[in-house]
Design an enzyme around this catalytic site. Structure first.
Site, PDB file in Angstrom:
ATOM      1  N   ASP A 138       0.833  -1.206   0.000  1.00 43.23           N
ATOM      2  CA  ASP A 138       0.000   0.000   0.000  1.00 43.23           C
ATOM      3  C   ASP A 138       0.864   1.252   0.000  1.00 43.23           C
ATOM      4  O   ASP A 138       1.415   1.643   1.036  1.00 43.23           O
ATOM      5  CB  ASP A 138      -0.899  -0.022   1.255  1.00 43.23           C
ATOM      6  CG  ASP A 138      -1.733   1.239   1.373  1.00 43.23           C
ATOM      7  OD1 ASP A 138      -2.244   1.507   2.480  1.00 43.23           O
ATOM      8  OD2 ASP A 138      -1.864   1.961   0.363  1.00 43.23           O
ATOM      9  N   SER A 186      -0.781  16.090 -12.002  1.00 47.78           N
ATOM     10  CA  SER A 186      -1.054  15.771 -13.404  1.00 47.78           C
ATOM     11  C   SER A 186      -1.444  17.060 -14.125  1.00 47.78           C
ATOM     12  O   SER A 186      -2.197  17.872 -13.576  1.00 47.78           O
ATOM     13  CB  SER A 186      -2.226  14.778 -13.510  1.00 47.78           C
ATOM     14  OG  SER A 186      -2.708  14.709 -14.847  1.00 47.78           O
TER      15      SER A 186
HETATM   16  N1  LIG Z   1      -9.082   4.117   2.944  1.00 46.51           N
HETATM   17  C1  LIG Z   1      -8.077   3.856   2.534  1.00 46.51           C
HETATM   18  C2  LIG Z   1      -6.816   3.508   2.036  1.00 46.51           C
HETATM   19  C3  LIG Z   1      -6.001   4.324   1.245  1.00 46.51           C
HETATM   20  N2  LIG Z   1      -6.278   5.558   0.827  1.00 46.51           N
HETATM   21  N3  LIG Z   1      -4.865   3.678   0.946  1.00 46.51           N
HETATM   22  N4  LIG Z   1      -4.928   2.454   1.530  1.00 46.51           N
HETATM   23  C4  LIG Z   1      -6.104   2.336   2.180  1.00 46.51           C
HETATM   24  N5  LIG Z   1      -6.437   1.232   2.851  1.00 46.51           N
HETATM   25  C5  LIG Z   1      -5.518   0.124   2.997  1.00 46.51           C
HETATM   26  C6  LIG Z   1      -6.266  -0.918   3.801  1.00 46.51           C
HETATM   27  C7  LIG Z   1      -7.599  -0.345   4.136  1.00 46.51           C
HETATM   28  C8  LIG Z   1      -7.727   0.982   3.453  1.00 46.51           C
END
Ligand SMILES: N#Cc1c(N)n[nH]c1N1CCCC1
Length: 331
Positions: free
Chosen positions: A34, A198
């Site tokens: 993430d 962008s």
């Molecule tokens: N909301 C949200 C979110 C985000 N903007 N980036 N990653 C997220 N999550 C990872 C696991 C749950 C939500």
């Protein structure tokens, strides 16, 4: 040094998971990389059973290399209000043959029901910037920040695909994974995100380019593409059956509406990335419904644009932390 690991999308490409080995002997968990957060946290044996629903649990007591960071805790709340919290261990972490021997592994003691319900997801590898790591009393570095000094090049790349496995690479750029040139744009990491600008967008292959600067983040952890209202209006005005349905929480259209145009976003130097119209139909609004939920939705609830998986899977993306820039290429 370098690493390479396959990522696999869950249904509807809602998230992409990759195998990660933690501890000695190694414990393999499937984690969600993430770039929109900066905690590496995992489901663990510290959780109450009621919070676990099929996930693989990291057991620090079964790892001879795990060291508990006494007095350290962490707690993270995401934009969708899901959350998790727990204790902090130092242990060895390997992703795609790339090993960090002293990585902060945040072992969950509590997770919200969204995480409990997602039985395939054993936790997250946050690859935003460490400044927003939630560990206390001292924040911890991300896996990439720990690995970066030893890498051939201070970059990782994301190659997400629609409905098929893709790849995350660490420390190098696979020139066979993209077409044309990579256009680099500066990143502002002040808020801990991969934030870039962008120069604009275009709706459809014959549409005109709208020169409007769009400030947003490249976020592998968000499923959809969240854009300013004006951009959404320009896009959905081209789909005959589209309408904003508050009861569904966003724009929907008839699933069989064949007028869904491609959406192009500028990355600089005149380059654009084309998101096929097919990526912009996300899923049926309800079982048996004829209407589909759009892959592009408004960012008004967030306050900045989020280039989530719908956009990222149309590109080969270079997260260049060494030079604080993002590279975009078609593929
Ligand atoms: N909301 C949200 C979110 C985000 N903007 N980036 N990653 C997220 N999550 C990872 C696991 C749950 C939500």
């Amino acid at each position: 040094d370098r690493g390479s690991v396959q990522n696999t999308p869950k249904s509807y490409d809602v998230e992409y998971l990759m195998p990660v080995s933690i501890g000695t002997p190694s414990q393999q968990l499937n984690l969600d990389l993430d770039t929109g957060s900066s905690d590496l946290w995992v489901f663990s044996t510290l959780l109450k059973e009621s919070m676990v629903n099929g996930q693989t649990l990291y057991d620090p007591n079964a790892s001879t290399t795990a060291d508990k960071m006494e007095g350290y805790t962490w707690k993270i709340t995401y934009g969708d209000q899901s959350y998790s919290s727990g204790d902090v261990y130092i242990d060895t972490v390997t992703i795609g043959d790339l090993t960090v021997s002293t990585q902060a592994v945040e072992a969950a003691k509590e997770v919200s029901e969204e995480f409990t319900a997602d039985s395939d997801n054993d936790g997250l590898v946050g690859l935003g910037f460490g400044i927003i790591n939630t560990a206390k009393p001292y924040k911890q570095k991300t896996f990439f920040e720990k690995a970066m000094p030893g890498l051939d090049s201070p970059v990782f790349t994301a190659d997400l695909k629609a409905g098929a496995p893709g790849r995350y690479n660490f420390g190098y750029i696979d020139d066979g994974a993209y077409s044309g040139n990579i256009t680099y744009v500066p990143v502002n990491s002040t808020d801990g995100f991969w934030r870039w600008v962008s120069p604009g967008f275009q709706v459809g292959s014959t549409g005109s380019f709208n020169s409007t600067r769009i400030h947003g983040i490249a976020d592998t952890g968000t499923t959809l593409l969240l854009l300013p209202d004006g951009v959404c209006e320009a896009f959905y005005s081209q789909i005959a059956s589209a309408e904003y349905e508050p009861s569904q929480g966003g724009y929907t259209f008839e699933c069989d509406d064949s007028t869904i145009p491609d959406f192009y976003f500028g990355t600089g130097n005149g380059q654009m990335i084309r998101i096929p119209g097919s990526y912009l139909s996300y899923s049926k609004t309800d079982t048996g419904s004829s209407r589909c939920f759009g892959g592009m939705q408004s960012d008004s609830g967030v306050g900045f644009t989020i280039w989530g998986d719908i956009a990222l899977k149309a590109a080969f993306v270079v997260f260049d932390q060494g030079n604080e820039q993002l590279g975009w290429a078609e593929k």
